[in-house]
Design a protein around this motif. Structure first.
Motif, PDB file in Angstrom:
ATOM      1  N   THR A 163     -42.997 -37.375 -43.184  1.00 13.72           N
ATOM      2  CA  THR A 163     -43.799 -35.641 -44.329  1.00 13.72           C
ATOM      3  C   THR A 163     -44.617 -35.280 -43.287  1.00 13.72           C
ATOM      4  OG1 THR A 163     -43.900 -36.331 -46.607  1.00 13.72           O
ATOM      5  CG2 THR A 163     -44.791 -34.658 -45.953  1.00 13.72           C
ATOM      6  N   THR A 164     -45.020 -33.971 -42.651  1.00 13.38           N
ATOM      7  CA  THR A 164     -45.559 -33.753 -41.554  1.00 13.38           C
ATOM      8  C   THR A 164     -46.358 -32.112 -41.863  1.00 13.38           C
ATOM      9  OG1 THR A 164     -43.724 -31.709 -40.980  1.00 13.38           O
ATOM     10  CG2 THR A 164     -43.870 -34.294 -39.786  1.00 13.38           C
ATOM     11  N   PHE A 165     -46.942 -32.166 -41.974  1.00 13.12           N
ATOM     12  CA  PHE A 165     -48.093 -30.510 -42.059  1.00 13.12           C
ATOM     13  C   PHE A 165     -47.226 -29.459 -41.673  1.00 13.12           C
ATOM     14  CE2 PHE A 165     -52.564 -32.848 -42.143  1.00 13.12           C
ATOM     15  CZ  PHE A 165     -52.207 -33.242 -43.448  1.00 13.12           C
ATOM     16  N   PRO A 166     -46.839 -28.721 -42.281  1.00 19.56           N
ATOM     17  CA  PRO A 166     -45.890 -27.030 -41.745  1.00 19.56           C
ATOM     18  C   PRO A 166     -47.220 -26.744 -40.755  1.00 19.56           C
ATOM     19  CG  PRO A 166     -47.230 -26.802 -43.410  1.00 19.56           C
ATOM     20  CD  PRO A 166     -47.437 -28.109 -43.577  1.00 19.56           C
ATOM     21  N   GLY A 167     -47.936 -25.753 -40.615  1.00 19.72           N
ATOM     22  CA  GLY A 167     -49.048 -25.831 -39.382  1.00 19.72           C
ATOM     23  C   GLY A 167     -48.580 -24.628 -38.690  1.00 19.72           C
ATOM     24  N   SER A 168     -48.653 -24.745 -37.427  1.00 22.50           N
ATOM     25  CA  SER A 168     -48.859 -23.779 -36.324  1.00 22.50           C
ATOM     26  C   SER A 168     -49.510 -24.345 -35.391  1.00 22.50           C
ATOM     27  CB  SER A 168     -48.702 -22.142 -36.445  1.00 22.50           C
ATOM     28  OG  SER A 168     -48.830 -20.951 -35.197  1.00 22.50           O
ATOM     29  N   ALA A 169     -48.847 -23.750 -33.513  1.00 26.07           N
ATOM     30  CA  ALA A 169     -48.910 -24.205 -32.674  1.00 26.07           C
ATOM     31  C   ALA A 169     -49.682 -22.973 -31.733  1.00 26.07           C
ATOM     32  CB  ALA A 169     -49.032 -25.350 -32.217  1.00 26.07           C
ATOM     33  N   ARG A 170     -50.561 -22.511 -30.973  1.00 29.82           N
ATOM     34  CA  ARG A 170     -50.326 -21.715 -29.848  1.00 29.82           C
ATOM     35  C   ARG A 170     -51.133 -22.066 -28.735  1.00 29.82           C
ATOM     36  NH1 ARG A 170     -53.203 -15.687 -31.213  1.00 29.82           N
ATOM     37  NH2 ARG A 170     -51.184 -15.859 -32.807  1.00 29.82           N
TER      38      ARG A 170
ATOM     39  N   ILE B  39     -57.869 -29.426 -30.734  1.00 37.50           N
ATOM     40  CA  ILE B  39     -57.786 -28.059 -29.489  1.00 37.50           C
ATOM     41  C   ILE B  39     -57.818 -29.396 -28.477  1.00 37.50           C
ATOM     42  CG2 ILE B  39     -58.812 -26.478 -28.882  1.00 37.50           C
ATOM     43  CD1 ILE B  39     -60.345 -26.518 -31.725  1.00 37.50           C
ATOM     44  N   SER B  40     -57.121 -28.097 -27.463  1.00 36.41           N
ATOM     45  CA  SER B  40     -57.105 -29.024 -25.938  1.00 36.41           C
ATOM     46  C   SER B  40     -57.393 -27.852 -25.038  1.00 36.41           C
ATOM     47  CB  SER B  40     -55.743 -29.713 -25.564  1.00 36.41           C
ATOM     48  OG  SER B  40     -55.208 -30.883 -26.719  1.00 36.41           O
ATOM     49  N   ALA B  41     -58.133 -28.573 -24.087  1.00 36.11           N
ATOM     50  CA  ALA B  41     -58.113 -27.687 -22.425  1.00 36.11           C
ATOM     51  C   ALA B  41     -58.802 -28.728 -21.549  1.00 36.11           C
ATOM     52  CB  ALA B  41     -59.819 -26.593 -22.665  1.00 36.11           C
ATOM     53  N   GLY B  42     -58.096 -28.467 -20.580  1.00 38.63           N
ATOM     54  CA  GLY B  42     -57.552 -29.133 -19.436  1.00 38.63           C
ATOM     55  C   GLY B  42     -58.664 -30.879 -19.941  1.00 38.63           C
ATOM     56  N   GLY B  43     -59.432 -31.674 -19.869  1.00 41.16           N
ATOM     57  CA  GLY B  43     -59.732 -32.872 -20.273  1.00 41.16           C
ATOM     58  C   GLY B  43     -59.793 -32.439 -21.003  1.00 41.16           C
ATOM     59  N   ASP B  44     -60.248 -31.811 -22.061  1.00 39.67           N
ATOM     60  CA  ASP B  44     -61.197 -32.212 -23.281  1.00 39.67           C
ATOM     61  C   ASP B  44     -60.876 -31.586 -24.694  1.00 39.67           C
ATOM     62  OD1 ASP B  44     -64.004 -32.704 -21.831  1.00 39.67           O
ATOM     63  OD2 ASP B  44     -64.264 -30.133 -22.113  1.00 39.67           O
ATOM     64  N   ILE B  45     -60.759 -33.066 -25.384  1.00 41.67           N
ATOM     65  CA  ILE B  45     -59.994 -32.673 -26.401  1.00 41.67           C
ATOM     66  C   ILE B  45     -60.588 -33.089 -28.036  1.00 41.67           C
ATOM     67  CG2 ILE B  45     -58.044 -33.932 -27.828  1.00 41.67           C
ATOM     68  CD1 ILE B  45     -56.898 -35.064 -25.203  1.00 41.67           C
ATOM     69  N   ARG B  46     -60.278 -32.167 -28.888  1.00 44.26           N
ATOM     70  CA  ARG B  46     -60.822 -31.840 -29.574  1.00 44.26           C
ATOM     71  C   ARG B  46     -60.304 -31.963 -31.365  1.00 44.26           C
ATOM     72  NH1 ARG B  46     -64.266 -33.398 -33.783  1.00 44.26           N
ATOM     73  NH2 ARG B  46     -65.898 -32.986 -34.352  1.00 44.26           N
ATOM     74  N   VAL B  47     -60.396 -32.718 -32.110  1.00 43.90           N
ATOM     75  CA  VAL B  47     -59.692 -33.168 -33.416  1.00 43.90           C
ATOM     76  C   VAL B  47     -60.136 -33.612 -34.270  1.00 43.90           C
ATOM     77  CG1 VAL B  47     -57.728 -34.608 -31.725  1.00 43.90           C
ATOM     78  CG2 VAL B  47     -59.202 -36.152 -32.729  1.00 43.90           C
ATOM     79  N   ARG B  48     -59.497 -33.202 -35.175  1.00 41.89           N
ATOM     80  CA  ARG B  48     -60.562 -33.200 -37.235  1.00 41.89           C
ATOM     81  C   ARG B  48     -59.122 -32.673 -38.314  1.00 41.89           C
ATOM     82  NH1 ARG B  48     -66.005 -31.367 -37.465  1.00 41.89           N
ATOM     83  NH2 ARG B  48     -66.589 -30.118 -35.402  1.00 41.89           N
ATOM     84  N   GLY B  49     -59.548 -34.399 -39.119  1.00 38.88           N
ATOM     85  CA  GLY B  49     -58.168 -34.048 -40.043  1.00 38.88           C
ATOM     86  C   GLY B  49     -56.821 -35.701 -39.893  1.00 38.88           C
ATOM     87  N   SER B  50     -55.597 -34.453 -40.100  1.00 39.76           N
ATOM     88  CA  SER B  50     -54.993 -35.561 -40.240  1.00 39.76           C
ATOM     89  C   SER B  50     -54.029 -34.880 -39.003  1.00 39.76           C
ATOM     90  CB  SER B  50     -54.114 -35.816 -41.654  1.00 39.76           C
ATOM     91  OG  SER B  50     -55.080 -36.985 -41.897  1.00 39.76           O
ATOM     92  N   ALA B  51     -53.635 -35.511 -37.954  1.00 39.83           N
ATOM     93  CA  ALA B  51     -52.131 -35.387 -37.504  1.00 39.83           C
ATOM     94  C   ALA B  51     -51.130 -34.875 -38.521  1.00 39.83           C
ATOM     95  CB  ALA B  51     -51.501 -36.129 -36.144  1.00 39.83           C
ATOM     96  N   MET B  52     -50.647 -35.754 -39.732  1.00 38.43           N
ATOM     97  CA  MET B  52     -50.081 -35.668 -40.781  1.00 38.43           C
ATOM     98  C   MET B  52     -50.459 -37.315 -41.448  1.00 38.43           C
ATOM     99  SD  MET B  52     -46.669 -37.662 -38.644  1.00 38.43           S
ATOM    100  CE  MET B  52     -46.966 -39.073 -37.958  1.00 38.43           C
ATOM    101  N   PRO B  53     -50.112 -36.227 -42.688  1.00 37.15           N
ATOM    102  CA  PRO B  53     -50.984 -37.084 -44.157  1.00 37.15           C
ATOM    103  C   PRO B  53     -51.084 -38.178 -43.753  1.00 37.15           C
ATOM    104  CG  PRO B  53     -49.254 -35.241 -44.467  1.00 37.15           C
ATOM    105  CD  PRO B  53     -48.545 -35.276 -43.313  1.00 37.15           C
ATOM    106  N   GLY B  54     -52.403 -38.564 -44.185  1.00 31.23           N
ATOM    107  CA  GLY B  54     -53.056 -39.256 -43.841  1.00 31.23           C
ATOM    108  C   GLY B  54     -53.030 -40.315 -42.661  1.00 31.23           C
ATOM    109  N   LYS B  55     -52.383 -39.938 -41.772  1.00 25.19           N
ATOM    110  CA  LYS B  55     -52.142 -40.425 -40.218  1.00 25.19           C
ATOM    111  C   LYS B  55     -53.558 -39.608 -39.354  1.00 25.19           C
ATOM    112  CE  LYS B  55     -48.563 -42.391 -41.171  1.00 25.19           C
ATOM    113  NZ  LYS B  55     -49.165 -44.529 -41.024  1.00 25.19           N
ATOM    114  N   PRO B  56     -53.947 -40.402 -38.391  1.00 22.16           N
ATOM    115  CA  PRO B  56     -54.812 -40.263 -37.265  1.00 22.16           C
ATOM    116  C   PRO B  56     -54.142 -39.058 -36.273  1.00 22.16           C
ATOM    117  CG  PRO B  56     -54.710 -42.161 -37.165  1.00 22.16           C
ATOM    118  CD  PRO B  56     -54.230 -41.559 -38.146  1.00 22.16           C
ATOM    119  N   TRP B  57     -55.123 -38.739 -35.444  1.00 19.83           N
ATOM    120  CA  TRP B  57     -54.636 -38.008 -34.488  1.00 19.83           C
ATOM    121  C   TRP B  57     -53.970 -38.755 -33.467  1.00 19.83           C
ATOM    122  CZ3 TRP B  57     -53.047 -32.695 -34.161  1.00 19.83           C
ATOM    123  CH2 TRP B  57     -53.136 -32.092 -34.848  1.00 19.83           C
ATOM    124  N   ARG B  58     -53.397 -39.214 -32.583  1.00 17.78           N
ATOM    125  CA  ARG B  58     -53.039 -40.125 -31.292  1.00 17.78           C
ATOM    126  C   ARG B  58     -53.276 -39.318 -30.115  1.00 17.78           C
ATOM    127  NH1 ARG B  58     -48.721 -41.717 -28.264  1.00 17.78           N
ATOM    128  NH2 ARG B  58     -48.509 -43.859 -27.571  1.00 17.78           N
TER     129      ARG B  58
END
Length: 258
Positions: free
Chosen positions: A2-9, A127-146
């Motif tokens: 299962t994955t989140f639908p979401g969107s990326a740009r 959110i990623s820009a150069g060497g800076d990354i900010r994560v919140r919530g989950s990458a997939m249901p119940g799973k942390p960002w990697r």
């Protein structure tokens, strides 16, 4: 799976590709304007705080010209002064009369954007820009960002951070000036700082890189002992040391020798 639908740009902002990856299940009619607003904010930050832009507010302030009364400008300059004091002057946004908050502003901008995305209902994002990354919530249901942390010079994977809510800032991709000498610091390969506020982590990573290896190790140990910011330091010859708390997010066993 299962994955989140979401969107990326991904768009070019501040001279680099910036990506906003939203995994929250929101309808497209809501996601599109959220992403539009996200990149509009980042472009505004670049237009306002980039010292290389002639008509930026920071550039005008350095030249003693009239500036607009912008609350965010006051906030950033005040915070830079606080971070300079907290790092004993190793983080410095004013050198030779030129105001340049670039060691803080990218992390600050992404941190503010992350909060705005949460307020808009997009609580699962990276959110990623150069060497800076900010994560919140989950990458997939119940799973942390990697989040893969790479050596900016060699591309070698140095760590993999797992988190649901964290800022990760790596310095070393661009030249960093030692504010005591005015010369570019060349003693370290990279410095990565993780913690709850990406702007603060960004400033600490910049300061630690400017210090050089010996002072950086000592400061990183003190920083970890007094708060939630943890550090990984990589020297030019590839030696890697971390504060103990850094390994809680990666599972690595390396410890900082003080």
């Amino acid at each position: 799976m299962t994955t989140f639908p979401g969107s990326a740009r991904v768009e070019m902002v501040m001279g680099m590709p910036v990506s906003v990856d939203i995994r929250t299940a929101l309808p497209e009619r809501e996601l599109t304007p959220v992403l539009d607003d996200a990149f509009a904010w980042l472009r505004w930050v670049d237009d306002t705080f980039n010292p290389a832009k002639e008509d930026s507010q920071v550039g005008r302030l350095s030249r003693g010209q009239t500036i607009r009364q912008i609350p965010e400008l006051i906030e950033v300059l005040h915070r830079c002064d606080e971070l300079s004091e907290a790092t004993n002057g190793w983080f410095e946004s004013r050198i030779n009369g030129v105001i340049d908050p670039s060691g803080y502003i990218k992390g600050w901008a992404l941190e503010r954007l992350s909060r705005a995305l949460c307020n808009a209902g997009a609580v699962d994002h990276r959110i990623s820009a150069g060497g800076d990354i900010r994560v919140r919530g989950s990458a997939m249901p119940g799973k942390p960002w990697r989040v893969t942390v790479r050596d900016p010079r060699t591309g070698v994977v140095r760590a993999v951070v797992h988190a649901h809510d964290m800022g990760i800032a790596t310095s070393g991709r661009r030249p960093i000036v030692n504010p005591r000498t005015g010369k570019v610091q060349v003693g370290l390969g990279s410095v990565t700082v993780v913690g709850p506020d990406l702007g603060v982590a960004d400033a600490y990573a910049t300061a630690l890189y400017a210090m050089g290896a010996v002072l950086a190790r000592r400061f990183a140990a003190d920083l970890a002992a007094s708060g939630p910011y943890e550090t990984m330091i990589v020297t030019r010859d590839g030696q890697e040391t971390t504060t103990p708390g850094f390994t809680r997010h990666t599972g690595a066993a390396t410890r900082l020798a003080v």
